[in-house]
Design a protein around this motif. Structure first.
Motif, PDB file in Angstrom:
ATOM      1  N   ALA A  90     -29.534  19.805 -37.011  1.00 56.84           N
ATOM      2  CA  ALA A  90     -30.805  19.187 -36.643  1.00 56.84           C
ATOM      3  C   ALA A  90     -31.967  20.168 -36.806  1.00 56.84           C
ATOM      4  CB  ALA A  90     -30.754  18.666 -35.213  1.00 56.84           C
ATOM      5  N   LYS A  91     -31.696  21.455 -36.560  1.00 52.61           N
ATOM      6  CA  LYS A  91     -32.736  22.477 -36.668  1.00 52.61           C
ATOM      7  C   LYS A  91     -32.958  22.961 -38.101  1.00 52.61           C
ATOM      8  CE  LYS A  91     -31.980  24.431 -32.065  1.00 52.61           C
ATOM      9  NZ  LYS A  91     -31.560  25.631 -31.329  1.00 52.61           N
ATOM     10  N   ALA A  92     -31.978  22.760 -38.962  1.00 53.35           N
ATOM     11  CA  ALA A  92     -32.037  23.301 -40.319  1.00 53.35           C
ATOM     12  C   ALA A  92     -33.143  22.655 -41.145  1.00 53.35           C
ATOM     13  CB  ALA A  92     -30.702  23.110 -41.016  1.00 53.35           C
ATOM     14  N   LYS A  93     -33.923  23.484 -41.801  1.00 54.47           N
ATOM     15  CA  LYS A  93     -34.976  22.974 -42.686  1.00 54.47           C
ATOM     16  C   LYS A  93     -34.385  22.591 -44.035  1.00 54.47           C
ATOM     17  CE  LYS A  93     -38.615  25.411 -40.368  1.00 54.47           C
ATOM     18  NZ  LYS A  93     -39.522  26.496 -40.306  1.00 54.47           N
ATOM     19  N   ASP A  94     -33.419  23.362 -44.511  1.00 58.49           N
ATOM     20  CA  ASP A  94     -32.746  23.088 -45.778  1.00 58.49           C
ATOM     21  C   ASP A  94     -31.300  22.723 -45.463  1.00 58.49           C
ATOM     22  OD1 ASP A  94     -31.415  23.138 -48.216  1.00 58.49           O
ATOM     23  OD2 ASP A  94     -32.459  24.928 -48.950  1.00 58.49           O
ATOM     24  N   LYS A  95     -31.028  21.425 -45.400  1.00 59.19           N
ATOM     25  CA  LYS A  95     -29.709  20.933 -44.996  1.00 59.19           C
ATOM     26  C   LYS A  95     -28.606  21.410 -45.940  1.00 59.19           C
ATOM     27  CE  LYS A  95     -31.059  17.764 -41.808  1.00 59.19           C
ATOM     28  NZ  LYS A  95     -31.150  18.264 -40.481  1.00 59.19           N
ATOM     29  N   ARG A  96     -28.883  21.424 -47.247  1.00 58.41           N
ATOM     30  CA  ARG A  96     -27.868  21.844 -48.209  1.00 58.41           C
ATOM     31  C   ARG A  96     -27.508  23.319 -48.005  1.00 58.41           C
ATOM     32  NH1 ARG A  96     -25.326  19.957 -52.517  1.00 58.41           N
ATOM     33  NH2 ARG A  96     -26.605  18.082 -52.607  1.00 58.41           N
ATOM     34  N   ALA A  97     -28.515  24.165 -47.882  1.00 64.58           N
ATOM     35  CA  ALA A  97     -28.251  25.603 -47.707  1.00 64.58           C
ATOM     36  C   ALA A  97     -27.521  25.868 -46.390  1.00 64.58           C
ATOM     37  CB  ALA A  97     -29.556  26.394 -47.758  1.00 64.58           C
ATOM     38  N   ALA A  98     -27.975  25.225 -45.324  1.00 66.07           N
ATOM     39  CA  ALA A  98     -27.343  25.415 -44.016  1.00 66.07           C
ATOM     40  C   ALA A  98     -25.911  24.888 -44.028  1.00 66.07           C
ATOM     41  CB  ALA A  98     -28.157  24.721 -42.924  1.00 66.07           C
ATOM     42  N   GLY A  99     -25.723  23.725 -44.648  1.00 66.96           N
ATOM     43  CA  GLY A  99     -24.385  23.142 -44.729  1.00 66.96           C
ATOM     44  C   GLY A  99     -23.446  23.974 -45.581  1.00 66.96           C
ATOM     45  N   THR A 100     -23.954  24.471 -46.696  1.00 64.33           N
ATOM     46  CA  THR A 100     -23.135  25.311 -47.573  1.00 64.33           C
ATOM     47  C   THR A 100     -22.671  26.548 -46.822  1.00 64.33           C
ATOM     48  OG1 THR A 100     -24.235  24.508 -49.560  1.00 64.33           O
ATOM     49  CG2 THR A 100     -23.112  26.639 -49.727  1.00 64.33           C
ATOM     50  N   LYS A 101     -23.573  27.178 -46.108  1.00 69.19           N
ATOM     51  CA  LYS A 101     -23.207  28.375 -45.343  1.00 69.19           C
ATOM     52  C   LYS A 101     -22.164  28.035 -44.273  1.00 69.19           C
ATOM     53  CE  LYS A 101     -24.931  32.187 -42.487  1.00 69.19           C
ATOM     54  NZ  LYS A 101     -23.589  32.456 -42.083  1.00 69.19           N
ATOM     55  N   ALA A 102     -22.374  26.947 -43.564  1.00 69.42           N
ATOM     56  CA  ALA A 102     -21.437  26.558 -42.502  1.00 69.42           C
ATOM     57  C   ALA A 102     -20.050  26.257 -43.068  1.00 69.42           C
ATOM     58  CB  ALA A 102     -21.974  25.343 -41.741  1.00 69.42           C
TER      59      ALA A 102
ATOM     60  N   TYR B  75     -16.531  18.878 -37.090  1.00 74.16           N
ATOM     61  CA  TYR B  75     -15.668  19.411 -36.041  1.00 74.16           C
ATOM     62  C   TYR B  75     -15.077  20.757 -36.478  1.00 74.16           C
ATOM     63  CZ  TYR B  75     -16.151  14.896 -33.798  1.00 74.16           C
ATOM     64  OH  TYR B  75     -16.662  13.774 -33.203  1.00 74.16           O
ATOM     65  N   GLY B  76     -15.889  21.534 -37.187  1.00 72.35           N
ATOM     66  CA  GLY B  76     -15.473  22.849 -37.646  1.00 72.35           C
ATOM     67  C   GLY B  76     -14.694  22.849 -38.950  1.00 72.35           C
ATOM     68  N   MET B  77     -14.516  21.694 -39.556  1.00 71.26           N
ATOM     69  CA  MET B  77     -13.745  21.573 -40.792  1.00 71.26           C
ATOM     70  C   MET B  77     -14.688  21.414 -41.985  1.00 71.26           C
ATOM     71  SD  MET B  77     -10.812  18.948 -39.355  1.00 71.26           S
ATOM     72  CE  MET B  77     -11.978  17.806 -38.601  1.00 71.26           C
ATOM     73  N   PRO B  78     -14.283  21.890 -43.164  1.00 67.30           N
ATOM     74  CA  PRO B  78     -15.124  21.720 -44.345  1.00 67.30           C
ATOM     75  C   PRO B  78     -15.203  20.256 -44.761  1.00 67.30           C
ATOM     76  CG  PRO B  78     -13.067  22.854 -44.914  1.00 67.30           C
ATOM     77  CD  PRO B  78     -13.066  22.645 -43.435  1.00 67.30           C
ATOM     78  N   GLY B  79     -16.417  19.819 -45.062  1.00 70.29           N
ATOM     79  CA  GLY B  79     -16.601  18.441 -45.485  1.00 70.29           C
ATOM     80  C   GLY B  79     -17.876  18.272 -46.280  1.00 70.29           C
ATOM     81  N   PHE B  80     -18.154  17.026 -46.635  1.00 76.69           N
ATOM     82  CA  PHE B  80     -19.336  16.692 -47.407  1.00 76.69           C
ATOM     83  C   PHE B  80     -19.905  15.373 -46.902  1.00 76.69           C
ATOM     84  CE2 PHE B  80     -17.210  19.688 -50.050  1.00 76.69           C
ATOM     85  CZ  PHE B  80     -18.206  20.335 -50.758  1.00 76.69           C
ATOM     86  N   ALA B  81     -21.231  15.320 -46.825  1.00 75.89           N
ATOM     87  CA  ALA B  81     -21.931  14.133 -46.339  1.00 75.89           C
ATOM     88  C   ALA B  81     -22.704  13.472 -47.477  1.00 75.89           C
ATOM     89  CB  ALA B  81     -22.884  14.519 -45.215  1.00 75.89           C
ATOM     90  N   ASN B  82     -23.031  12.199 -47.283  1.00 72.15           N
ATOM     91  CA  ASN B  82     -23.822  11.469 -48.283  1.00 72.15           C
ATOM     92  C   ASN B  82     -25.315  11.683 -48.046  1.00 72.15           C
ATOM     93  OD1 ASN B  82     -24.525   9.781 -46.130  1.00 72.15           O
ATOM     94  ND2 ASN B  82     -23.178   8.118 -46.774  1.00 72.15           N
TER      95      ASN B  82
ATOM     96  N   ALA C  36     -12.724  21.821 -30.925  1.00 68.58           N
ATOM     97  CA  ALA C  36     -13.332  21.026 -31.998  1.00 68.58           C
ATOM     98  C   ALA C  36     -14.564  20.272 -31.492  1.00 68.58           C
ATOM     99  CB  ALA C  36     -12.314  20.049 -32.580  1.00 68.58           C
ATOM    100  N   MET C  37     -14.498  19.752 -30.278  1.00 64.47           N
ATOM    101  CA  MET C  37     -15.651  19.038 -29.721  1.00 64.47           C
ATOM    102  C   MET C  37     -16.826  19.989 -29.501  1.00 64.47           C
ATOM    103  SD  MET C  37     -14.019  16.149 -27.198  1.00 64.47           S
ATOM    104  CE  MET C  37     -12.633  17.058 -26.534  1.00 64.47           C
ATOM    105  N   LYS C  38     -16.541  21.201 -29.042  1.00 64.40           N
ATOM    106  CA  LYS C  38     -17.599  22.198 -28.871  1.00 64.40           C
ATOM    107  C   LYS C  38     -18.204  22.568 -30.217  1.00 64.40           C
ATOM    108  CE  LYS C  38     -15.913  24.238 -24.592  1.00 64.40           C
ATOM    109  NZ  LYS C  38     -15.329  25.404 -23.933  1.00 64.40           N
ATOM    110  N   GLU C  39     -17.341  22.710 -31.227  1.00 66.21           N
ATOM    111  CA  GLU C  39     -17.832  23.016 -32.578  1.00 66.21           C
ATOM    112  C   GLU C  39     -18.734  21.896 -33.085  1.00 66.21           C
ATOM    113  OE1 GLU C  39     -14.641  25.659 -34.984  1.00 66.21           O
ATOM    114  OE2 GLU C  39     -13.890  23.722 -34.284  1.00 66.21           O
ATOM    115  N   ALA C  40     -18.339  20.653 -32.851  1.00 65.60           N
ATOM    116  CA  ALA C  40     -19.133  19.509 -33.306  1.00 65.60           C
ATOM    117  C   ALA C  40     -20.517  19.508 -32.659  1.00 65.60           C
ATOM    118  CB  ALA C  40     -18.412  18.194 -33.010  1.00 65.60           C
ATOM    119  N   ALA C  41     -20.584  19.793 -31.373  1.00 70.87           N
ATOM    120  CA  ALA C  41     -21.878  19.837 -30.685  1.00 70.87           C
ATOM    121  C   ALA C  41     -22.754  20.943 -31.260  1.00 70.87           C
ATOM    122  CB  ALA C  41     -21.671  20.044 -29.189  1.00 70.87           C
ATOM    123  N   ALA C  42     -22.176  22.108 -31.486  1.00 68.47           N
ATOM    124  CA  ALA C  42     -22.936  23.226 -32.056  1.00 68.47           C
ATOM    125  C   ALA C  42     -23.383  22.908 -33.476  1.00 68.47           C
ATOM    126  CB  ALA C  42     -22.092  24.499 -32.043  1.00 68.47           C
ATOM    127  N   GLU C  43     -22.516  22.263 -34.252  1.00 72.13           N
ATOM    128  CA  GLU C  43     -22.864  21.881 -35.628  1.00 72.13           C
ATOM    129  C   GLU C  43     -24.059  20.933 -35.647  1.00 72.13           C
ATOM    130  OE1 GLU C  43     -18.260  21.862 -37.210  1.00 72.13           O
ATOM    131  OE2 GLU C  43     -19.304  19.965 -36.958  1.00 72.13           O
TER     132      GLU C  43
END
Length: 146
Positions: free
Chosen positions: A29-41, A77-84, A17-24
């Motif tokens: 940080a690199k994603a230009k479209d946070k919503r699209a990148a987050g939706t895919k993840a 941490y590799g789990m589905p979620g939503f941010a503000n 989970a910690m490795k997943e969090a670092a990769a996430e």
């Protein structure tokens, strides 16, 4: 010489989970479209789940997407979620299989506006979605958004 004992501070699941969090965080940080990148993840994370975990995660994703459209899908941490809007995790679903526990949980993080001093719940155990459970979750989700 005495045999050296080793103790595991973190389980294999916690380390993963910690490795997943670092990769996430790097990917976000690199994603230009946070919503699209987050939706895919998030969709990818849900696709990896099986059985009841997957059913719970699918419905969680649907409920939050439909009822809190301002929140942005984001893995946690590799789990589905939503941010503000401030990119702070607000709500996530921890599948039971993630840490090999007996039930899944829905958690609300520090960014949620649930404070009701002196004590309030920040997570729920869940084994299945019911009409009354969805209603209670949506009321809490609405409150959490402030």
């Amino acid at each position: 010489m005495a045999e050296k004992k080793t103790s595991e501070v973190f389980s294999a699941e916690e380390k993963a989970a910690m490795k997943e969090a670092a990769a996430e965080r790097k990917a976000q940080a690199k994603a230009k479209d946070k919503r699209a990148a987050g939706t895919k993840a998030v969709r990818d994370a849900i696709e990896k789940l099986e059985g009841d975990d997957r059913k719970l995660a699918e419905r969680f994703y649907e409920l939050v997407s439909e009822n809190a459209p301002d929140l942005v899908p984001k893995t946690y941490y590799g789990m589905p979620g939503f941010a503000n809007a401030d990119d702070k995790m607000l709500v996530f679903l921890q599948p039971a299989s993630k840490f090999k526990v007996r039930y899944s949980t829905i958690g609300f993080e520090q960014a949620s506006a649930l404070d009701d001093p002196p004590m309030w719940p920040t997570s729920w155990g869940i084994t299945a979605w019911t009409a009354s459970g969805e209603k209670a979750f949506l009321a809490t989700l609405t409150k959490a958004q402030g």
